[in-house]
Design an enzyme around this catalytic site. Structure first.
Site, PDB file in Angstrom:
ATOM      1  N   GLU A 144       0.822  -1.214   0.000  1.00  0.00           N
ATOM      2  CA  GLU A 144       0.000   0.000   0.000  1.00  0.00           C
ATOM      3  C   GLU A 144       0.858   1.268   0.000  1.00  0.00           C
ATOM      4  O   GLU A 144       0.501   2.272  -0.625  1.00  0.00           O
ATOM      5  CB  GLU A 144      -0.942  -0.008   1.207  1.00  0.00           C
ATOM      6  CG  GLU A 144      -1.968  -1.126   1.171  1.00  0.00           C
ATOM      7  CD  GLU A 144      -2.748  -1.123  -0.127  1.00  0.00           C
ATOM      8  OE1 GLU A 144      -3.424  -0.124  -0.436  1.00  0.00           O
ATOM      9  OE2 GLU A 144      -2.660  -2.128  -0.866  1.00  0.00           O
ATOM     10  N   LEU A 145       1.982   1.235   0.681  1.00  0.00           N
ATOM     11  CA  LEU A 145       2.863   2.409   0.696  1.00  0.00           C
ATOM     12  C   LEU A 145       3.504   2.649  -0.670  1.00  0.00           C
ATOM     13  O   LEU A 145       3.723   3.798  -1.072  1.00  0.00           O
ATOM     14  CB  LEU A 145       3.943   2.234   1.768  1.00  0.00           C
ATOM     15  CG  LEU A 145       3.430   2.305   3.213  1.00  0.00           C
ATOM     16  CD1 LEU A 145       4.531   1.909   4.193  1.00  0.00           C
ATOM     17  CD2 LEU A 145       2.921   3.702   3.536  1.00  0.00           C
TER      18      LEU A 145
END
Length: 251
Positions: A144-145
């Site tokens: 997600e980052l």
């Protein structure tokens, strides 16, 4: 495999298309009505409505997306493992720490939203916090980052609350294989993400009450019969989780 820079440019371009899709219908309709009073009046109305609409879509996008997600802010004590993992990954990946949200749902899923990597929000379900090991959760958070850093969240965030045409333009099409590879490069441990995706497929990724406006931003399909140990039903816009696992197992 496309570079991170090419993905960044593509996501920015898609973001502009989403805004255009959101404001074009009302601008064209009102501009056409304005033509009854004259060509210049019609053009002025079209331009003003388009500009005002674009500004509103841009300004309200993050708030609408976060509201659609639901959940509550993560607690520094209760979710210490989540904070520690995110802080470490952000330092290693050069990403500004996002706002952390926890969604009370047994499904195994996570998502990120935000127009700007410096002001993003990362949400996880209680199910994924409960069922994944530290190493597995690290792989999911890294994924997600990476999406935040590459602005893969931009089109979907802009489309939240912007209408069905905008959401169609924003349909998730970021290169999941490239994102997965970048995530495991960040953690330096491919089996972590692979094991996480296997558990997600087995445990189910469908939320009880998913908001369709942000459905495309979840890591795995949040709708369908993905509960009670069954893998989620995909929409055709995502690679099935078993395929992503197989690609990671080959590393």
């Amino acid at each position: 495999m496309p570079s991170a820079d090419s993905e960044l440019r593509d996501n920015r371009r898609r973001g502009l298309l989403v805004v255009a899709a959101a404001v074009a219908p009302p601008a064209l309709v009102l501009g056409a009505v304005g033509l009854l009073a004259g060509f210049v009046v019609g053009v002025v109305i079209l331009v003003v409505v388009a500009a005002a609409g674009a500004a509103a879509v841009w300004a309200l996008a993050d708030r609408r997306a976060v509201v659609a997600i639901g959940g509550v802010p993560a607690d520094l004590r209760a979710h210490a493992r989540l904070y520690n993992l995110v802080d470490g990954l952000c330092a290693a990946g050069g990403v500004a720490p996002p706002r952390l949200v926890v969604v009370d749902d047994p499904a195994l899923n996570a998502l990120a939203v935000g127009r700007d990597p410096r002001k993003a929000t990362l949400a996880v379900t209680t199910g994924i916090l409960r069922d994944l090991s530290r190493i597995e959760l690290e792989g999911v958070l890294a994924n997600e980052l990476v999406r935040i850093k590459r602005r893969s969240t931009l089109p979907g965030t802009l489309a939240a609350g912007a209408g069905p045409l905008a959401r169609r333009v924003a349909r998730r099409c970021d290169r999941e294989e490239a994102v997965d590879m970048a995530a495991v490069a960040l953690t330096r441990y491919p089996p972590g993400l692979a094991s996480a995706l296997e558990k997600m497929a087995a445990g189910g990724t469908a939320l009880a009450h998913p908001a369709h406006s942000v459905a495309g931003l979840w890591l795995a399909e949040p709708t369908g019969a993905a509960r009670g140990g069954r893998a989620s039903v995909t929409t055709g816009e995502r690679r099935p989780l078993p395929e992503r696992v197989a690609a990671l197992r080959e590393l």
